[in-house]
Motif scaffolding. Structure first.
Motif, short mmCIF file in Angstrom:
data_model
loop_
_atom_site.label_atom_id
_atom_site.label_comp_id
_atom_site.label_asym_id
_atom_site.label_seq_id
_atom_site.Cartn_x
_atom_site.Cartn_y
_atom_site.Cartn_z
N ASP A 1 57.91 -18.11 38.84
CA ASP A 1 56.63 -18.40 38.46
C ASP A 1 56.10 -18.13 37.17
N ALA A 2 57.08 -17.70 36.32
CA ALA A 2 56.63 -17.30 34.85
C ALA A 2 56.81 -18.74 34.00
N HIS A 3 55.93 -18.82 33.09
CA HIS A 3 56.05 -20.01 32.14
C HIS A 3 55.34 -19.78 30.51
N PRO A 4 56.03 -20.19 29.76
CA PRO A 4 55.57 -20.08 28.31
C PRO A 4 54.21 -20.80 27.87
N HIS A 5 53.33 -21.34 28.84
CA HIS A 5 52.61 -22.51 28.55
C HIS A 5 51.26 -22.04 28.64
N GLU A 6 50.87 -20.50 28.70
CA GLU A 6 49.68 -19.78 29.06
C GLU A 6 48.80 -20.20 28.00
N ALA A 7 49.18 -20.68 26.92
CA ALA A 7 48.17 -20.83 25.61
C ALA A 7 47.53 -22.38 25.83
N GLN A 8 48.21 -23.29 26.52
CA GLN A 8 47.51 -24.48 26.88
C GLN A 8 46.59 -24.50 27.96
N GLN A 9 46.61 -23.13 28.66
CA GLN A 9 45.61 -23.12 29.83
C GLN A 9 45.66 -24.07 30.94
N PRO A 10 46.81 -24.32 31.71
CA PRO A 10 47.05 -25.47 32.51
C PRO A 10 46.11 -25.07 33.88
N ARG A 11 45.98 -26.24 34.18
CA ARG A 11 45.09 -26.13 35.42
C ARG A 11 45.74 -26.47 36.71
N LEU A 12 45.57 -25.39 37.59
CA LEU A 12 46.44 -25.42 38.71
C LEU A 12 45.91 -26.58 39.83
N ILE A 13 46.82 -27.51 40.34
CA ILE A 13 46.46 -28.59 41.11
C ILE A 13 47.10 -28.64 42.36
#
Length: 151
Positions: free
Chosen positions: A132-144
């Motif tokens: 459940d970890a990913h290096p894309h927190e800076a892009q602020q992905p929206r959970l769908i």
């Protein structure tokens, strides 16, 4: 005389991309792949244009918890060839899901995209991770939530 209407055609300059996060836990691999492929193509947008890469970026997490229905864990084999004589490789789905579940999901998604340079460009926008970890927190992905996912 009436006002002439113009059809909107998306192109690289006017496409607005969004980062989306999908939790793959407890989803069948094929249903996950078909819905993600549709998002990568941009079919969920009113500005969908078939000849343009108008889709969004998709980050998929928890691929180690994705499911195969029926007897596919035992009966399904992934095949590839090295290009050399006798270079055929067969990997059982059970082993593939245990060791490389991210690759299995990537392969399912890639198979549902167009088989040309446009499809290859679309495939570059998907990021797949086992946990459940990913290096894309800076892009602020929206959970769908995808169809078939528990609320």
């Amino acid at each position: 005389m009436g006002v002439a209407q113009k059809s909107f055609m998306a192109n690289k300059q006017n496409v607005e991309r969004e980062w989306l996060l999908v939790d793959a836990a407890d989803l069948p691999i094929g249903r996950l792949a078909s819905q993600v492929a549709s998002i990568l193509r941009g079919k969920h947008k009113p500005t969908f244009t078939p000849h343009c890469d108008a889709g969004d970026f998709v980050v998929i997490i928890n691929t180690d918890k994705v499911v195969l229905t029926g007897n596919k864990m035992e009966d399904k084999y992934y095949f590839h060839h090295s290009g050399y004589v006798g270079g055929a490789k067969h990997i059982q789905a059970k082993k593939m899901m245990k060791e490389h579940s991210d690759r299995a999901v990537e392969r399912a998604i890639k198979g549902m995209l167009p088989k040309n340079s446009l499809g290859r460009d679309m495939f570059r926008k998907v990021k797949v991770y086992k946990g459940d970890a990913h290096p894309h927190e800076a892009q602020q992905p929206r959970l769908i939530k995808l169809d078939g996912q528990a609320e």
